[in-house]
Design a protein around this motif. Structure first.
Motif, short mmCIF file in Angstrom:
data_model
loop_
_atom_site.label_atom_id
_atom_site.label_comp_id
_atom_site.label_asym_id
_atom_site.label_seq_id
_atom_site.Cartn_x
_atom_site.Cartn_y
_atom_site.Cartn_z
N PRO A 1 0.78 -1.24 0.00
CA PRO A 1 0.00 0.00 0.00
C PRO A 1 0.81 1.28 0.00
N MET A 2 2.17 1.20 0.16
CA MET A 2 2.95 2.43 0.30
C MET A 2 4.39 2.17 -0.12
N ASN A 3 5.17 3.26 -0.27
CA ASN A 3 6.61 3.17 -0.52
C ASN A 3 7.35 3.26 0.82
N MET A 4 8.14 2.23 1.10
CA MET A 4 8.94 2.24 2.32
C MET A 4 9.97 1.12 2.24
N GLY A 5 11.22 1.44 2.53
CA GLY A 5 12.26 0.42 2.48
C GLY A 5 12.32 -0.23 1.10
N TYR A 6 12.24 -1.55 1.07
CA TYR A 6 12.23 -2.29 -0.20
C TYR A 6 10.82 -2.50 -0.73
N LEU A 7 9.83 -1.93 -0.05
CA LEU A 7 8.45 -2.06 -0.47
C LEU A 7 8.06 -0.90 -1.37
N TYR A 8 7.43 -1.20 -2.49
CA TYR A 8 7.03 -0.18 -3.45
C TYR A 8 5.54 -0.29 -3.73
N LYS A 9 4.87 0.85 -3.60
CA LYS A 9 3.41 0.89 -3.73
C LYS A 9 2.96 0.26 -5.04
N GLY A 10 1.98 -0.64 -4.93
CA GLY A 10 1.43 -1.31 -6.11
C GLY A 10 2.09 -2.64 -6.42
N ASP A 11 3.26 -2.90 -5.84
CA ASP A 11 3.90 -4.19 -6.04
C ASP A 11 3.09 -5.29 -5.33
N VAL A 12 3.40 -6.52 -5.69
CA VAL A 12 2.70 -7.66 -5.13
C VAL A 12 3.71 -8.58 -4.45
N LEU A 13 3.46 -8.93 -3.19
CA LEU A 13 4.28 -9.90 -2.49
C LEU A 13 3.65 -11.29 -2.59
N VAL A 14 4.50 -12.30 -2.75
CA VAL A 14 4.05 -13.68 -2.86
C VAL A 14 4.92 -14.55 -1.95
N SER A 15 4.29 -15.36 -1.11
CA SER A 15 5.02 -16.29 -0.24
C SER A 15 5.00 -17.69 -0.84
N ASN A 16 6.09 -18.42 -0.67
CA ASN A 16 6.21 -19.79 -1.20
C ASN A 16 6.15 -20.80 -0.07
N TYR A 17 5.38 -21.89 -0.29
CA TYR A 17 5.17 -22.88 0.75
C TYR A 17 6.11 -24.08 0.66
N ASN A 18 6.65 -24.39 -0.51
CA ASN A 18 7.52 -25.55 -0.69
C ASN A 18 8.93 -25.13 -1.03
N ASN A 19 9.91 -25.95 -0.69
CA ASN A 19 11.29 -25.69 -1.10
C ASN A 19 11.52 -26.22 -2.52
N LYS A 20 12.73 -26.13 -2.99
CA LYS A 20 13.02 -26.52 -4.38
C LYS A 20 12.83 -28.00 -4.63
N ALA A 21 12.83 -28.82 -3.56
CA ALA A 21 12.55 -30.25 -3.70
C ALA A 21 11.05 -30.53 -3.67
N ASN A 22 10.25 -29.47 -3.60
CA ASN A 22 8.79 -29.55 -3.58
C ASN A 22 8.28 -30.22 -2.31
N THR A 23 8.99 -30.05 -1.21
CA THR A 23 8.58 -30.61 0.07
C THR A 23 7.63 -29.63 0.75
N LEU A 24 6.45 -30.10 1.09
CA LEU A 24 5.44 -29.25 1.69
C LEU A 24 5.91 -28.67 3.02
N GLY A 25 5.54 -27.42 3.27
CA GLY A 25 5.80 -26.82 4.57
C GLY A 25 7.24 -26.47 4.83
N THR A 26 8.02 -26.26 3.78
CA THR A 26 9.43 -25.91 3.96
C THR A 26 9.83 -24.67 3.18
N GLY A 27 8.89 -24.04 2.49
CA GLY A 27 9.20 -22.81 1.75
C GLY A 27 9.53 -21.67 2.68
N SER A 28 10.48 -20.83 2.29
CA SER A 28 10.99 -19.81 3.21
C SER A 28 11.16 -18.44 2.57
N THR A 29 10.58 -18.22 1.40
CA THR A 29 10.85 -16.97 0.68
C THR A 29 9.58 -16.19 0.38
N ILE A 30 9.78 -14.87 0.28
CA ILE A 30 8.75 -13.95 -0.19
C ILE A 30 9.35 -13.17 -1.35
#
Length: 392
Positions: A75-104
């Motif tokens: 919703p705003m510009n601050m730090g590394y956040l830019y208004k209008g951008d979209v954040l996405v969280s990942n649930y799996n790691n690169k091995a596709n193991t559920l519940g181990t994703g750690s990135t946004i």
């Protein structure tokens, strides 16, 4: 690959819908007048003459995380956040193991440029999150620059190692600064926020309550939604109150589909709308922003028919139309505040053996600040897509 092998919504006797679905395409009857009425309502309130879908960007960061779940607009510009951008969280790691994703990841929907906003590891956490890190679709960005993401970790990708998890608070530079545990947080799966700047309410759906190893594959009706009342500034935040606003919601564990439960939350006015996936319905809890006690299961606004395991949910800011993505197919559904249910568009039509087209591809969505675009993740292609322009 999605974390859930999707099955038909399991209706229970606890939920009786007051809404007729005679006009839904899944029923055996559909009058011309009903169809025309729905189409007219959709043209006036949801779509425009040029509404279309487009793929914006891959959601896979440099560490290879997959299975995008949470979506939130900045919703705003601050730090590394830019208004209008979209954040996405990942649930799996690169091995596709559920519940181990750690990135946004952070995606500019105009330029399609993608950058890593945060890579959370145990060594980078200010304190321990029970079970570790496995980022769910609970993701919000606050006006004062705080990002809050839910974690429901499972170190080997199965129910056997899943833990209660936590909420992780990050600053606008993507650094984890606090961990919220307890306070009714137990398997946080979905989240939404009512943000008034210094006063913020966070609603969290919890889907690990009352579960034990003997209940694998069985529905347990002990899911909750808790409201966390916060005071925030750009430098500090403080938790000032906790209340359970919904309870008795269905949740289920399986060796095949890991975990299912409430997957979407949205607030309009004082009402909380709940995407109750296992019961195939949209529920509403009245006075959720002010109540001090649970509203139980809430009231059923819409149920069955075009709703096919509803997952992510968002409310357009001008029209108050509720948008929902289905799990059992790739469809985007619109629901009015009075329970009218309309098919908007098929967002994914990928053929799925033994299932409807697009089954298991969609999960969460968010709206642009003006409501003219809805952003959605596609788990089968690990991408962020957009549908619009919308009426807003």
């Amino acid at each position: 690959m999605t974390a859930v092998v999707l099955v038909g919504g399991a209706l229970t006797t606890a939920y009786a819908s007051p809404w007729s679905h005679k006009g839904d395409s899944s029923s055996g009857y559909q009058s011309a007048g009903y169809y025309q009425s729905n189409q007219s309502w959709m043209q006036q309130n949801v779509v425009t003459g040029t509404t279309t879908t487009t793929s914006l960007s891959s959601t896979v960061p440099s560490n290879g995380d997959v299975n995008p779940y949470g979506v939130a607009t900045v919703p705003m510009n601050m730090g590394y956040l830019y208004k209008g951008d979209v954040l996405v969280s990942n649930y799996n790691n690169k091995a596709n193991t559920l519940g181990t994703g750690s990135t946004i990841v952070e995606i500019n929907p105009t330029t399609h440029k993608t950058r890593l906003f945060s890579w959370l590891t145990n060594s980078r956490m200010p304190s321990a999150c029970p079970g570790g890190i496995g980022l769910t679709d609970g993701l919000v960005v606050l006006r004062n620059g705080w990002v809050i993401v839910a974690s429901l970790p499972a170190s080997d990708g199965t129910y056997a190692t899943a833990k209660s998890g936590c909420l992780i608070v990050l600053n606008s530079w993507g650094k984890a600064v606090s961990v919220i545990t307890g306070h009714g947080i137990n398997g946080p799966w979905a989240m939404t926020a009512v943000d008034h700047g210094s006063s913020v309410q966070i609603f969290v759906a919890n889907i690990l309550n009352g579960w034990s190893s003997s209940s694998v594959g069985q529905q347990v009706n002990k899911g909750t939604v808790v409201r966390l009342d916060l005071w925030t500034s750009q430098r500090y935040w403080n938790l000032v109150g906790v209340h359970t606003v919904a309870s008795g919601l269905p949740e289920m564990w399986s060796k095949d589909n890991f975990v299912q439960g409430v997957t979407g939350l949205a607030v309009w006015g004082s009402n909380l709308f709940i995407s109750d996936s296992l019961s195939n319905r949209i529920a509403v809890v009245h006075w959720a922003t002010t109540r001090w006690s649970s509203g139980g299961l809430g009231f059923t606004l819409a149920e069955g028919g075009l709703l096919q395991q509803p997952l992510g949910i968002v409310i357009l800011p001008r029209s108050a139309v509720i948008l929902i993505v289905n799990g059992n197919n790739g469809n985007l559904i619109a629901v009015s505040q009075t329970g009218r249910v309309v098919l908007v568009k098929a967002l994914d039509t990928t053929a799925m053996a033994g299932s409807m087209p697009g089954a298991g591809t969609l999960f969460d969505l968010a709206a642009s600040s003006n409501g003219q675009w809805a952003y959605y993740v596609d788990d089968s292609s690990n991408t962020l897509g957009a549908v619009g322009p919308l009426r807003g």
